[in-house]
Design a protein around this motif. Structure first.
Motif, mmCIF file in Angstrom:
data_model
loop_
_atom_site.group_PDB
_atom_site.id
_atom_site.type_symbol
_atom_site.label_atom_id
_atom_site.label_comp_id
_atom_site.label_asym_id
_atom_site.label_seq_id
_atom_site.Cartn_x
_atom_site.Cartn_y
_atom_site.Cartn_z
ATOM 1 N N ALA A 1 -24.750 6.524 22.761
ATOM 2 C CA ALA A 1 -24.194 6.341 22.087
ATOM 3 C C ALA A 1 -26.142 7.489 20.733
ATOM 4 C CB ALA A 1 -24.856 4.511 21.601
ATOM 5 N N LYS A 2 -25.788 7.007 18.985
ATOM 6 C CA LYS A 2 -26.901 7.155 18.946
ATOM 7 C C LYS A 2 -26.927 6.413 17.721
ATOM 8 C CE LYS A 2 -25.465 11.695 18.061
ATOM 9 N NZ LYS A 2 -25.122 13.128 17.790
ATOM 10 N N VAL A 3 -28.104 6.127 17.486
ATOM 11 C CA VAL A 3 -28.320 5.205 16.142
ATOM 12 C C VAL A 3 -28.993 5.641 15.368
ATOM 13 C CG1 VAL A 3 -27.264 3.192 17.273
ATOM 14 C CG2 VAL A 3 -29.738 3.109 17.083
ATOM 15 N N TRP A 4 -29.501 5.350 13.605
ATOM 16 C CA TRP A 4 -30.029 6.143 13.129
ATOM 17 C C TRP A 4 -31.270 5.029 13.334
ATOM 18 C CZ3 TRP A 4 -29.045 10.698 11.819
ATOM 19 C CH2 TRP A 4 -27.994 10.411 11.255
ATOM 20 N N ASP A 5 -32.871 5.777 13.582
ATOM 21 C CA ASP A 5 -33.801 4.891 13.586
ATOM 22 C C ASP A 5 -33.825 3.548 12.572
ATOM 23 O OD1 ASP A 5 -35.044 6.331 11.159
ATOM 24 O OD2 ASP A 5 -36.102 7.457 12.825
ATOM 25 N N ASP A 6 -33.425 2.891 11.515
ATOM 26 C CA ASP A 6 -33.453 2.552 10.709
ATOM 27 C C ASP A 6 -32.364 1.677 11.217
ATOM 28 O OD1 ASP A 6 -31.815 4.064 9.850
ATOM 29 O OD2 ASP A 6 -32.750 4.029 7.538
ATOM 30 N N ASN A 7 -31.860 1.475 12.294
ATOM 31 C CA ASN A 7 -30.780 0.458 12.227
ATOM 32 C C ASN A 7 -30.997 -0.225 13.275
ATOM 33 O OD1 ASN A 7 -28.187 -0.770 12.210
ATOM 34 N ND2 ASN A 7 -27.050 1.232 12.524
ATOM 35 N N ALA A 8 -31.561 -1.355 13.084
ATOM 36 C CA ALA A 8 -32.318 -2.119 13.429
ATOM 37 C C ALA A 8 -31.083 -3.217 14.517
ATOM 38 C CB ALA A 8 -33.259 -3.838 13.431
ATOM 39 N N THR B 1 -33.117 12.439 9.771
ATOM 40 C CA THR B 1 -33.033 11.447 9.905
ATOM 41 C C THR B 1 -33.080 10.799 11.426
ATOM 42 O OG1 THR B 1 -31.528 10.501 7.897
ATOM 43 C CG2 THR B 1 -32.380 9.160 9.325
ATOM 44 N N GLY B 2 -34.295 10.227 11.598
ATOM 45 C CA GLY B 2 -35.024 9.834 12.587
ATOM 46 C C GLY B 2 -33.652 9.619 13.632
ATOM 47 N N SER B 3 -33.010 9.429 14.589
ATOM 48 C CA SER B 3 -31.932 9.055 15.046
ATOM 49 C C SER B 3 -32.693 8.942 16.999
ATOM 50 C CB SER B 3 -31.243 9.910 15.623
ATOM 51 O OG SER B 3 -30.073 9.763 15.753
ATOM 52 N N ILE B 4 -31.446 7.964 17.112
ATOM 53 C CA ILE B 4 -32.678 7.165 18.655
ATOM 54 C C ILE B 4 -30.412 7.504 19.314
ATOM 55 C CG2 ILE B 4 -33.204 5.640 20.081
ATOM 56 C CD1 ILE B 4 -33.632 3.460 17.910
#
Length: 166
Positions: A118-125, A153-156
């Motif tokens: 999975a990946k999420v943008w770092d601003d998608n808490a 964009t930062g990603s996790i």
């Protein structure tokens, strides 16, 4: 990867997307607050792009249209080993992403996957909380281009191993 053509959970029905889903899906994807959290959707919304997505997924994995009382409220699936979901803003905060993610995780593991990324943008808490609640663990952070935002964009990155889910 063999998948069921249609599934149900407690409140929801899951089936591949079709041409009949265009209006509902395009409405969902015409909301900046939804699209800004996705990796591959364009902004502003492009009807031709939405039409391309309104058909059964033909790659490795599956994407389901998620329906409540016959109304398309979002999508959820696992493609190329990675979970991806989105829901119209009216449906946020009601547990639909959690419920549908459990269904697609089970489906993916039942088809033989041993892990799901999975990946999420770092601003998608909210999405990060959802994934960690489901058992995903963070593996690393990085930057990548967001098609909708038009910027790096930062990603996790996260992963869920079958053994950890069971």
């Amino acid at each position: 990867m063999a998948v069921s053509p249609s599934l149900r959970s407690a409140r929801l029905h899951y089936a591949p997307l079709s041409e009949e889903d265009f209006d509902a899906l395009h409405d969902i994807m015409s909301d900046w607050s939804v699209v800004r959290q996705l990796g591959s959707w364009p902004w502003p919304p492009e009807p031709d792009f939405t039409r391309l997505r309104c058909r059964p997924y033909r790659g490795t994995g599956f994407i389901y249209g998620v329906r409540l009382d016959g109304v398309l409220i979002g999508t959820n699936g696992v493609t190329d080993g990675e979970i991806g979901y989105c829901f119209g803003r009216d449906w946020w905060g009601q547990g639909f992403a959690t419920e549908s993610s459990r269904v697609v995780i089970e489906q993916a593991f039942n088809t033989g996957l041993t892990s799901i990324a999975a990946k999420v943008w770092d601003d998608n808490a909210s999405s990060y909380r959802l994934l960690t609640k489901l058992g995903f663990r963070e593996t690393h952070r990085f930057s990548e281009m967001s098609k909708a935002r038009g910027i790096e964009t930062g990603s996790i990155a996260l992963v869920l191993d079958r053994a950890d889910y069971a």
